[in-house]
Design a protein around this motif. Structure first.
Motif, PDB file in Angstrom:
ATOM      1  N   GLY A   1       9.869  24.606  13.519  1.00 11.98           N
ATOM      2  CA  GLY A   1      10.388  23.400  12.863  1.00 11.98           C
ATOM      3  C   GLY A   1       9.793  23.164  11.492  1.00 11.98           C
ATOM      4  N   ARG A   2       8.894  24.074  11.035  1.00 18.04           N
ATOM      5  CA  ARG A   2       8.230  23.841   9.743  1.00 18.04           C
ATOM      6  C   ARG A   2       8.250  25.056   8.818  1.00 18.04           C
ATOM      7  N   ASN A   3       9.040  26.048   9.155  1.00 17.79           N
ATOM      8  CA  ASN A   3       9.179  27.246   8.316  1.00 17.79           C
ATOM      9  C   ASN A   3       7.835  27.847   7.891  1.00 17.79           C
TER      10      ASN A   3
ATOM     11  N   ALA B   1       1.430  15.816  16.627  1.00 15.31           N
ATOM     12  CA  ALA B   1       1.359  14.757  15.608  1.00 15.31           C
ATOM     13  C   ALA B   1       2.562  14.836  14.670  1.00 15.31           C
ATOM     14  N   PHE B   2       2.924  13.726  14.033  1.00  8.82           N
ATOM     15  CA  PHE B   2       4.124  13.733  13.181  1.00  8.82           C
ATOM     16  C   PHE B   2       3.913  14.536  11.909  1.00  8.82           C
ATOM     17  N   LYS B   3       2.639  14.817  11.592  1.00  6.65           N
ATOM     18  CA  LYS B   3       2.299  15.698  10.475  1.00  6.65           C
ATOM     19  C   LYS B   3       0.839  16.119  10.661  1.00  6.65           C
ATOM     20  N   PRO B   4       0.342  17.107   9.910  1.00  8.40           N
ATOM     21  CA  PRO B   4      -1.044  17.551  10.108  1.00  8.40           C
ATOM     22  C   PRO B   4      -2.059  16.504   9.653  1.00  8.40           C
TER      23      PRO B   4
ATOM     24  N   GLU C   1       0.848  -1.200   0.000  1.00  6.44           N
ATOM     25  CA  GLU C   1       0.000   0.000   0.000  1.00  6.44           C
ATOM     26  C   GLU C   1       0.879   1.244   0.000  1.00  6.44           C
ATOM     27  N   PHE C   2       0.314   2.323  -0.561  1.00  3.38           N
ATOM     28  CA  PHE C   2       1.045   3.591  -0.615  1.00  3.38           C
ATOM     29  C   PHE C   2       0.177   4.706  -0.042  1.00  3.38           C
ATOM     30  N   LEU C   3      -0.453   4.425   1.098  1.00  9.86           N
ATOM     31  CA  LEU C   3      -1.368   5.402   1.690  1.00  9.86           C
ATOM     32  C   LEU C   3      -0.629   6.399   2.567  1.00  9.86           C
ATOM     33  N   LYS C   4      -0.981   7.670   2.421  1.00 13.92           N
ATOM     34  CA  LYS C   4      -0.473   8.673   3.353  1.00 13.92           C
ATOM     35  C   LYS C   4      -1.543   8.901   4.410  1.00 13.92           C
ATOM     36  N   GLU C   5      -1.145   8.968   5.658  1.00 13.11           N
ATOM     37  CA  GLU C   5      -2.117   9.277   6.695  1.00 13.11           C
ATOM     38  C   GLU C   5      -2.683  10.675   6.440  1.00 13.11           C
ATOM     39  N   GLY C   6      -3.968  10.811   6.675  1.00 14.75           N
ATOM     40  CA  GLY C   6      -4.605  12.104   6.433  1.00 14.75           C
ATOM     41  C   GLY C   6      -5.147  12.222   5.017  1.00 14.75           C
TER      42      GLY C   6
ATOM     43  N   TYR D   1      11.531  13.659   9.496  1.00 17.26           N
ATOM     44  CA  TYR D   1      10.324  12.890   9.171  1.00 17.26           C
ATOM     45  C   TYR D   1      10.001  11.921  10.300  1.00 17.26           C
ATOM     46  N   GLY D   2       8.693  11.680  10.478  1.00 20.91           N
ATOM     47  CA  GLY D   2       8.255  10.712  11.481  1.00 20.91           C
ATOM     48  C   GLY D   2       7.229   9.790  10.865  1.00 20.91           C
ATOM     49  N   GLY D   3       6.340   9.250  11.707  1.00 19.89           N
ATOM     50  CA  GLY D   3       5.273   8.404  11.201  1.00 19.89           C
ATOM     51  C   GLY D   3       5.599   6.934  11.284  1.00 19.89           C
ATOM     52  N   SER D   4       4.669   6.157  10.783  1.00 17.50           N
ATOM     53  CA  SER D   4       4.786   4.709  10.943  1.00 17.50           C
ATOM     54  C   SER D   4       5.570   4.078   9.806  1.00 17.50           C
ATOM     55  N   CYS D   5       5.921   4.853   8.776  1.00 15.77           N
ATOM     56  CA  CYS D   5       6.521   4.212   7.600  1.00 15.77           C
ATOM     57  C   CYS D   5       7.977   4.587   7.361  1.00 15.77           C
ATOM     58  N   PHE D   6       8.252   5.858   7.139  1.00 16.30           N
ATOM     59  CA  PHE D   6       9.606   6.230   6.708  1.00 16.30           C
ATOM     60  C   PHE D   6      10.691   5.742   7.682  1.00 16.30           C
TER      61      PHE D   6
ATOM     62  N   HIS E   1       7.696  18.035  -4.883  1.00 15.99           N
ATOM     63  CA  HIS E   1       7.195  17.176  -3.805  1.00 15.99           C
ATOM     64  C   HIS E   1       8.304  16.642  -2.909  1.00 15.99           C
ATOM     65  N   PHE E   2       7.987  16.592  -1.633  1.00 23.60           N
ATOM     66  CA  PHE E   2       8.886  15.974  -0.641  1.00 23.60           C
ATOM     67  C   PHE E   2      10.263  16.599  -0.589  1.00 23.60           C
ATOM     68  N   ILE E   3      10.321  17.914  -0.818  1.00 26.17           N
ATOM     69  CA  ILE E   3      11.593  18.608  -0.614  1.00 26.17           C
ATOM     70  C   ILE E   3      11.407  19.729   0.424  1.00 26.17           C
ATOM     71  N   TYR E   4      10.423  19.528   1.314  1.00 22.63           N
ATOM     72  CA  TYR E   4      10.225  20.520   2.371  1.00 22.63           C
ATOM     73  C   TYR E   4      11.144  20.209   3.544  1.00 22.63           C
ATOM     74  N   PRO E   5      12.028  21.142   3.873  1.00 25.51           N
ATOM     75  CA  PRO E   5      12.874  20.905   5.041  1.00 25.51           C
ATOM     76  C   PRO E   5      12.027  21.017   6.301  1.00 25.51           C
TER      77      PRO E   5
HETATM   78  C1  UDX Z   1       4.278   7.794   3.874  1.00 20.68           C
HETATM   79  C2  UDX Z   1       4.242   7.713   2.337  1.00 20.68           C
HETATM   80  O1  UDX Z   1       4.040   9.013   1.798  1.00 20.68           O
HETATM   81  C3  UDX Z   1       3.171   6.741   1.888  1.00 20.68           C
HETATM   82  O2  UDX Z   1       3.194   6.613   0.468  1.00 20.68           O
HETATM   83  C4  UDX Z   1       3.432   5.386   2.535  1.00 20.68           C
HETATM   84  O3  UDX Z   1       2.455   4.450   2.181  1.00 20.68           O
HETATM   85  C5  UDX Z   1       3.490   5.526   4.042  1.00 20.68           C
HETATM   86  O4  UDX Z   1       4.458   6.504   4.407  1.00 20.68           O
HETATM   87  P1  UDX Z   1       2.895   9.043   5.795  1.00 20.68           P
HETATM   88  O5  UDX Z   1       3.888   8.453   6.752  1.00 20.68           O
HETATM   89  O6  UDX Z   1       1.454   8.956   6.134  1.00 20.68           O
HETATM   90  O7  UDX Z   1       3.067   8.369   4.333  1.00 20.68           O
HETATM   91  O8  UDX Z   1       3.236  10.595   5.655  1.00 20.68           O
HETATM   92  P2  UDX Z   1       3.914  11.585   4.617  1.00 20.68           P
HETATM   93  O9  UDX Z   1       2.930  12.617   4.244  1.00 20.68           O
HETATM   94  O10 UDX Z   1       4.602  10.887   3.534  1.00 20.68           O
HETATM   95  O11 UDX Z   1       4.994  12.291   5.575  1.00 20.68           O
HETATM   96  C6  UDX Z   1       5.988  11.547   6.268  1.00 20.68           C
HETATM   97  C7  UDX Z   1       6.874  12.456   7.087  1.00 20.68           C
HETATM   98  O12 UDX Z   1       7.737  13.206   6.236  1.00 20.68           O
HETATM   99  C8  UDX Z   1       6.134  13.482   7.950  1.00 20.68           C
HETATM  100  O13 UDX Z   1       6.771  13.544   9.217  1.00 20.68           O
HETATM  101  C9  UDX Z   1       6.297  14.787   7.202  1.00 20.68           C
HETATM  102  O14 UDX Z   1       6.282  15.897   8.057  1.00 20.68           O
HETATM  103  C10 UDX Z   1       7.676  14.583   6.592  1.00 20.68           C
HETATM  104  N1  UDX Z   1       7.887  15.375   5.358  1.00 20.68           N
HETATM  105  C11 UDX Z   1       7.161  15.116   4.238  1.00 20.68           C
HETATM  106  C12 UDX Z   1       8.864  16.366   5.342  1.00 20.68           C
HETATM  107  O15 UDX Z   1       9.538  16.611   6.359  1.00 20.68           O
HETATM  108  N2  UDX Z   1       9.090  17.042   4.177  1.00 20.68           N
HETATM  109  C13 UDX Z   1       8.395  16.811   3.032  1.00 20.68           C
HETATM  110  O16 UDX Z   1       8.676  17.473   2.025  1.00 20.68           O
HETATM  111  C14 UDX Z   1       7.386  15.806   3.056  1.00 20.68           C
END
Ligand code: UDX
Length: 446
Positions: A418-420, A325-328, A154-159, A262-267, A254-258
């Protein structure tokens, strides 16, 4: 068609509900009786926009049901999804005990041929282990039945989980059997109507695709955090650099935000698990280890900046914290940068006054009641009597602030972002000391 799903966590519940929503008959199984009872009442154990209404509708229309009984779930459908957790072991590798327990359970109860789908994020080679676990149970009871195992990460993002499921970029299916292709085509048909999203490949490539996708995204973030740290020291502004490089379509926005890591259950979990897998086969995955190392260091920067602002003396200070939360748009605090910060603050005798729009209960659950943590009702209350403000999560509700009020309310005018979120000039004009990420100019002023 009929589908059974083992595990009603994030992935299982979203998958089951979205598949029911397009007309399949879905049974979700979980060993947690309390959770199943709550789901049957329409109570959703996680915060995910839109999911509660979708669960309730599909339950009331009879397409989505729940059980705690494995035999019932196995008997229900030819297609059996495994969507249980794979938490990290102490050494960072994925713990497969729950996945293999489901596999054994399927082997014990199946009375006809099954297709087993690995939906959980699992190391390369797990499908073989799942197949062996089912087969072992079949052999033990002399059952001449066929099991096919396929990988469908799966490639789901939380939220944004529903949107990602229903409008995802691709549907990856790893299989070596024609019969599996057919059944998976039928399963995902409703989500594959407009253009071909199904990508069939061999099982190991599908398993690796999931890790590669997450590791690539995590790499982009750690890379940007590294450049941000350089920008900070070189007097450059990472936000301008970000726009500068993002405009190149080979790099993209995409995904170049300093940020603060990163947190969460995946990365965090997946980067570590892939590095661990590499180690097990004698390959030193230097880049992956660096991605993880940079992220650990980044999570520590919030505390380092606060400490710098207070000349290393944080004992007895009260720090307002916006965002747990690790992200909004989620209440998830797994591996959240806020946790590293709070724990470091408590360690040196500071008090935290925190607010998050969704994660307050989760924070209470994790840390319980403690004297050095006040969980307050809104962002204004968090500031009351505080010495400094730290922002850990970019919730929309934090993006617009009256800086003059902030300056008046904080006993020391320190804002660590921490999020500019803000324009450094505007913050500084209000007389605040602003420590953001990678914004050289804002660091130089104090
Ligand atoms: C991620 C993947 O995006 C998703 O495809 C996979 O299935 C599960 O892991 P998720 O963990 O829900 O999803 O969150 P995501 O929106 O990807 O953000 C992960 C973390 O990276 C967050 O802590 C977020 O704040 C951080 N992040 C993301 C950054 O610091 N900078 C960015 O540019 C993007």
């Amino acid at each position: 068609m009929k589908i059974s799903i083992f595990g009603t966590g994030y992935v299982g519940l979203v998958t089951g509900t979205c598949l029911a929503d397009v007309g399949h008959e879905v049974m979700c199984m979980d060993v947690d009786a309390d959770k199943i009872a709550r789901l049957e009442r329409g109570e959703i154990p996680i915060y995910e926009p839109g999911l509660d209404a979708m669960v309730r509708q599909n339950v009331s229309e009879g397409r989505l049901r729940f059980t705690t009984d494995a035999a019932t779930a196995v008997g229900f459908a030819p297609l059996q999804f495994i969507a249980v957790g794979t938490p990290p072991d102490e050494d960072g590798s994925a713990d497969l005990q729950y996945v293999l327990a489901v596999a054994r359970s399927i082997g014990q109860h199946m009375q006809d041929d099954k297709v087993v789908v690995d939906k959980s994020t699992v190391p390369v080679g797990t499908a073989d282990k799942v197949r062996a676990a089912v087969q072992q149970e079949l052999d033990a009871r002399d059952a001449a039945l066929t099991v096919d195992v396929c990988s469908n990460p799966e490639f789901l993002k939380e939220g944004a989980a529903i949107e990602d499921f229903t409008h995802g970029a691709r549907i990856i299916v790893g299989t070596d059997a024609e019969r599996v292709r057919e059944i998976m085509r039928e399963c995902y048909g409703p989500y594959n109507r407009h253009h071909e999203k199904l990508m069939f490949m061999d099982i190991r490539s599908a398993e690796l695709t999931k890790y590669a996708a997450n590791a690539m995204l995590a790499t982009k973030i750690s890379f940007m955090n590294e450049i941000a740290n350089l920008a900070e020291r070189l007097g450059a502004d990472i936000e301008q650099v970000r726009r500068g490089i993002g405009s190149d379509p080979r790099i993209g926005y995409h995904f170049i935000y300093p940020g603060c890591g990163y947190g969460g259950s995946c990365f965090p979990k997946d980067v570590q698990a892939l590095a661990r897998t590499a180690g097990e086969i004698g390959y030193h995955a230097e880049l992956l280890e660096a991605v993880e190392g940079v992220n650990q260091r980044q999570k520590a920067t919030l505390f380092a900046k606060l400490s710098q602002a207070f000349d290393g003396d944080l004992a007895g200070k009260t720090i307002a914290l916006w965002g747990l939360a690790f992200k909004p748009n989620t209440d998830d605090m797994r591996e959240a940068p806020s946790r590293a910060l709070m724990e470091a603050l408590w360690e040196c005798g500071a008090r935290v006054q925190a607010f998050d729009p969704e994660a307050m209960d989760e924070c209470r659950r994790i840390y319980g009641k403690r004297d050095d943590l006040a969980l307050v009702d809104n962002r204004e209350q968090a500031i009351e009597g505080a010495d400094a403000l730290v922002i850990c999560t970019e919730w929309k509700a934090f993006c617009s602030v009256d800086f003059a009020w902030l300056k008046q309310s904080l006993s020391t005018p320190v804002v660590v972002d921490g999020r500019n979120l803000f324009d450094p000039q505007a913050v500084k004009r209000a007389g605040l000391l602003y420590f953001a990420v990678g914004r050289g100019d804002s660091l130089r002023t104090p």
